[in-house]
Design an enzyme around this catalytic site. Sequence first.
Site, PDB file in Angstrom:
ATOM      1  N   TRP A  49       2.252  -4.186   5.869  1.00  0.00           N
ATOM      2  CA  TRP A  49       2.015  -4.443   4.438  1.00  0.00           C
ATOM      3  C   TRP A  49       0.580  -4.141   4.052  1.00  0.00           C
ATOM      4  CZ3 TRP A  49      -1.230  -8.110   2.032  1.00  0.00           C
ATOM      5  CH2 TRP A  49      -1.024  -8.296   0.657  1.00  0.00           C
ATOM      6  N   HIS A  50      -0.349  -4.351   5.002  1.00  0.00           N
ATOM      7  CA  HIS A  50      -1.755  -4.150   4.693  1.00  0.00           C
ATOM      8  C   HIS A  50      -2.116  -2.684   4.507  1.00  0.00           C
ATOM      9  CE1 HIS A  50      -2.347  -8.358   5.882  1.00  0.00           C
ATOM     10  NE2 HIS A  50      -3.507  -8.281   5.280  1.00  0.00           N
ATOM     11  N   GLY A  51      -1.377  -1.801   5.156  1.00  0.00           N
ATOM     12  CA  GLY A  51      -1.732  -0.392   4.995  1.00  0.00           C
ATOM     13  C   GLY A  51      -0.758   0.509   5.715  1.00  0.00           C
ATOM     14  N   GLY A  76       3.803  -7.850   8.491  1.00  0.00           N
ATOM     15  CA  GLY A  76       2.605  -8.248   7.743  1.00  0.00           C
ATOM     16  C   GLY A  76       1.484  -7.242   7.928  1.00  0.00           C
TER      17      GLY A  76
END
Lengths: 319, 502
Positions: B314-316, B311
């Site tokens: 996924w953000h960066g 997760g």
Amino acid sequence: MSQNSSTFSSDAVQARRYLAALAGMTGLLLLAAAAVSAVGIRHRVMTWRYTQLLHYQFDKLSKTSGAKILLVGDSSLGNAIDARAWSSALGKPVLSLALTGAYGYGGTLNMIRNALRSQPIETVIVFQHAGMMRDKIVYEGMVLTADSLSDLDLVPFSAIWSSLVNLATAVNVTGTFLLRARGQTDTFAATDYVPQAAAMPDTGSEPAELALDPNDIVPGHARVLSAIAALCIEKNLRCLYVHGPLTRSICANSAEFFAAENRIIRSAGLTPVDGMPICLPWRDTGDTENHVAPQLKQNYSARYLALISPHLGKSPTRP
Amino acid sequence: MFLPITVAGYSLLIHFGWIRAAFVFLTLASLAFYGFWDVRFLPLLLGSLAFNYLASRIITRSEGRRRTTSLVAGLVFNLGLLIFFKYAMFAQTVLHDLGGGGFGLTGIVLPIGLSFITFQKIAYLVDVYRRSPVQQDFLNFSLFVTFFPQLIAGPVVHHQEVMPQFSRPRMQSLSSDLAVGITIFVFGLAKKVILADSLSLVAKPVFDLAAQGHVPSLLPAWTGLLAYTLQIYFDFSGYSDMAVGLAAMFGIRLPTNFAAPYRATSIIEFWSRWHITLSRFLRDYLYIPLGGNRAGDPRRYVNIFLTMLLGGIWHGAGWTFVLWGAIHGALITINHVWRSVWRGPPIPAAASWAMTFFAVALAWVPFRSNDLRTAWRMYAGLFGGAGQTDALSIPSVVDYLWTVAVYGVGPSGTLNPVVMLVVLPLAALIALTLPNLPRIMGRAWPGLPTAGYPELAMPAIHRWFEPPRWKPAMIWSVLVALIGSLCLLKLNDVSEFIYFQF
């Protein structure tokens, strides 16, 4: 969410009234903010740091009569040329209305227009910092220096809208009006410009060499320069363009850049003065790379006069 | 002009009973919206749309190995696109740092919204494979993927939430939908433009200082971190509210994405209130397929950690996001372990809240930092690494605030006194004590709840702070008009360039 038709339509009626009130109130509030901003901009009721300079220049303009030679531009002008010394040397009234680079060519154009409304100007010298065409085009300078609606002819409506309908302007104008504040302009009289900040540190050697890249020239500056040239032709003025001084470590490596700028200036209809920019030795550089050190302002003012005065006897700008 | 034209066109078609045409129109408008953002990626979006729909049809009609292979192909395609556009440059950097060469990649631009669209399509394909109830109408699928309110920044919409809505007209009148939608949109915009953007003026200088190699002093470090903690909440929840409001204007309900997360009293509760739709996706399509809690506690904790790690990624694309994910994975694991072993009295709510809030805030450090070194310097500053161990005394705090108020300057450079002394406390008050937007909107709130997640509407911490519920009345129209006008004025704020520089 009701499916009953009478409740459905009564909800709809209430919602329509809500939306109408919302739209009406929002429109009124935005108009009020725009009106406050417009009044503030028109009467210069603002206290941002360099609008004090604008107040100073407009006050000076209102107290001047008979100026023949007009100097317009930015801080490179304000720090390099003493208009009063030029007046004595030339025997003609010289008026400098230098602002800052942030006002852009648009601000310069409007200061010319403002001066022409009250002065019998014969010669205009546009004196901008040597890397001027790398600056992005901003319209706020043109809005702030406008004295009539016609002065906004080159400003897109969206820029006028964002200048008027914005929180910072409305708050600043309101605060300035309520506090009766206009900022300190008496410190400008001694040098006829904003006193310089502390000089850049002397490391004992010239700074690293840099070159200005012609590819960094922002397209679109020619439009305002053409408007300046057209004004000069219309008013039968002699108009010259001078690149301001620049510290040698950059100046000496940027011939291609200055040549590119000169092509744009010529194509717009103005005449760049040869031999510019003057490359400043590091010890002659002031608080930024395009400012003459304050103690040398008189020297450079005389030097610029010697370089520019041969052009002062020439014919006015022609189409 | 886009929004009024789209609402008008859609509503007109609905009014004449041309429901299908209305949704075709909405789909085309959404594609035009995406093309306006970046037309280069429109073919990619269309191609991806077509491929995923085709894959879903093949999965539906296949059995056994072909069925599984089709699903895998779909997942590889979607994840492959995401990995290429989002992570290839990072992977190249890592390889280079390890002494390898590179792939010769330069200047890859991430298509807008790809992260959200990818998860939506993955959920769809997996549900088709699982034989869950799935609509397989191409138009509805296209609109589900491209619907412009949620296209750019989420929420991560589930197909079962929205696709059934695409076959029916409005449930309310156009006026009612507009009244609700515009109100919510204005509140969301205010969160973003007035609060979040202002808070960034305090947070940015502090993190920039750390990025330049300096360790921030204690008070500025904590001020900057607090400002960023609130900034990211109002920024993200503001976008989510705007999405809900925009969708409501079309009579479409999107899921609620935030439910007062900073009032959570545990990290587990935090993740049931923060980015709810992402949390839900990670639970249903990552955590549970990994095994969830079915294989005992140790394996469960590994699954939690891995889920949060992914997760974070996924953000960066960067080690800072890996670290952020890992921190949250560890915190959630610790929370679960605590719950299973602690047999003493419950920790007071205030203490639980404080621990949760500060843990979340400290975890934001790597998320915001440019790199791990910057994050380290920030942590050093937060814990006295700049040497000012007496800075938390009352006289020091008062002196610091006074300096900012009078001179607009903090130890990290120029700070905006209004933001520091007015907006920051106001933002904290709103986030921590006042009722949230679902509560204020009451029955009119169109955001969909998520099954298994807590109540969305969060009341004020005391009834004295509880405003009346929203309704389409004059008093609310004045308030919303005021807030909306403020937002529009703020959007047009002139940059400091003209006024503060030569």
